[in-house]
Design an enzyme around this catalytic site. Structure first.
Site, mmCIF file in Angstrom:
data_model
loop_
_atom_site.group_PDB
_atom_site.id
_atom_site.type_symbol
_atom_site.label_atom_id
_atom_site.label_comp_id
_atom_site.label_asym_id
_atom_site.label_seq_id
_atom_site.Cartn_x
_atom_site.Cartn_y
_atom_site.Cartn_z
ATOM 1 N N TYR A 32 0.981 -1.198 -0.043
ATOM 2 C CA TYR A 32 -0.144 -0.042 -0.168
ATOM 3 C C TYR A 32 0.909 1.246 0.011
ATOM 4 O O TYR A 32 0.140 2.353 -0.237
ATOM 5 C CB TYR A 32 -0.909 0.132 1.250
ATOM 6 C CG TYR A 32 -2.278 -0.774 0.952
ATOM 7 C CD1 TYR A 32 -2.969 -0.471 0.073
ATOM 8 C CD2 TYR A 32 -2.330 -1.992 1.494
ATOM 9 C CE1 TYR A 32 -4.225 -1.490 -0.374
ATOM 10 C CE2 TYR A 32 -3.401 -2.680 1.133
ATOM 11 C CZ TYR A 32 -4.159 -2.748 0.404
ATOM 12 O OH TYR A 32 -5.330 -3.519 -0.151
ATOM 13 N N GLU A 118 -4.846 -30.797 5.344
ATOM 14 C CA GLU A 118 -4.783 -29.579 4.033
ATOM 15 C C GLU A 118 -5.733 -28.703 4.131
ATOM 16 O O GLU A 118 -5.381 -27.531 3.778
ATOM 17 C CB GLU A 118 -5.092 -30.792 2.982
ATOM 18 C CG GLU A 118 -5.287 -29.960 1.681
ATOM 19 C CD GLU A 118 -5.602 -30.684 0.680
ATOM 20 O OE1 GLU A 118 -5.690 -30.069 -0.568
ATOM 21 O OE2 GLU A 118 -5.791 -31.935 0.715
ATOM 22 N N ASP A 171 -6.160 -34.667 0.729
ATOM 23 C CA ASP A 171 -7.196 -35.317 -0.067
ATOM 24 C C ASP A 171 -6.218 -36.374 -0.942
ATOM 25 O O ASP A 171 -5.032 -36.255 -1.285
ATOM 26 C CB ASP A 171 -7.671 -34.434 -1.036
ATOM 27 C CG ASP A 171 -8.945 -33.279 -0.522
ATOM 28 O OD1 ASP A 171 -9.389 -33.593 0.566
ATOM 29 O OD2 ASP A 171 -9.033 -32.371 -1.029
#
Length: 290
Positions: A32, A118, A171
């Site tokens: 910024y 995960e 997964d």
């Protein structure tokens, strides 16, 4: 160094000299300061990685920190660098991973293992089912997908301090395996920092591709491979650290043959609490990891 990189580096360096009281800046602070120059925080992250690699120092040595996206819970207490006491023992809520992991001290834990999770959704399910107290004292941590540096640093610091096993629950798909490999072997962008960001002893607890048939995960919950999945699994199979682990290689080959993948949440189709009351307890009791 290109002219554009010169400009980025000059801007970054000038911000460090802007005050004699400078200690640390956040990535958001830098972005910024001149958002038009950097374009996005993702671009800035890549620039910071390039500067770290060029100087051969970790990003924290540049006095830049990123807000952590990971969460942690379980049998763990520690002090932040400023003396703040952090207690991760709540069974229903998690604590954000520290933005200054290197400043953590006085770590106290009776945990028997660390479980890397995960996905945030799976992490929340473990919290809801009081997993950290149901089986045995443990610590669970999630980087909410691809882990940030602070989540990886935290896993490494706990492993160095507590000397307990570290398991991964991801997964059964190529991207879950990739995420597990980042914790275990590191990422290409931060390869020069691998020694301080990785835990070589990470064990693959689940979801193993072979578990899909072993536990009779319903066919309707399985997801066909996409072209991206096929590309990712081919990439994984070319890596030396996969080929030197026969058990991992067999699981990846089985997944590629099936051309199907399964999310951890698919276990709930067997029974609502199957993950926390059957699958994980059996795996941890009887050594169902590789």
């Amino acid at each position: 160094m290109s002219a554009t990189q010169d400009l980025y580096f000059g801007k970054f360096y000038s911000m460090h000299l802007c005050t004699e009281m400078f200690s640390f800046l956040s990535v958001r602070d830098i972005y910024y300061n001149d958002p038009q120059l950097f374009g996005s925080q993702k671009t800035l992250d890549s620039i910071l990685d390039d500067i770290s690699c060029m100087l051969k120092v970790p990003r924290r040595s540049l006095h830049v920190f990123a807000t952590s996206k990971g969460f942690i819970s379980g049998d763990l207490c520690y002090l932040e660098e400023d003396g703040t006491k952090v207690d991760c023992n709540s069974s229903s809520t998690a604590v954000p991973v520290s933005s200054n992991v290197n400043g953590i001290r006085n770590i106290v834990s009776a945990a028997k293992f660390i479980l890397i999770v995960e996905k945030d959704a799976t992490f929340q399910r473990l919290l809801d089912d009081a997993f950290c107290t149901r089986l045995s004292p443990c610590i669970i941590i999630t980087g909410k997908g691809v882990p940030d540096v602070n989540s990886r640093l935290m896993v490494r610091k706990l492993w160095d301090t507590l000397h307990i096993p570290v398991f991964a629950l991801v997964d059964a798909d190529p991207y879950g395996i990739e995420i597990m490999c980042i914790y275990k072997y590191g990422s290409r962008s931060l390869a020069f920092e691998a020694h301080s960001l990785t835990v070589p002893s990470v064990l693959w607890l689940g979801l193993l591709p072979s578990d899909i048939q072993r536990y009779r995960v319903p066919e309707e919950t399985l997801i066909p491979f996409s072209q991206a999945d096929e590309s990712k699994i081919n990439s994984l199979r070319t890596r030396d650290y996969i080929s030197c682990q026969p058990a991992w290689e067999r699981e990846i080959e089985a997944m590629q043959r099936l051309k199907q993948k399964a999310e951890i949440q698919s276990l709930s189709s067997i029974a609502p609490h199957f993950l926390t009351r059957v699958y994980l307890p059996n795996k941890l009791r009887y050594g169902g990891w590789i």
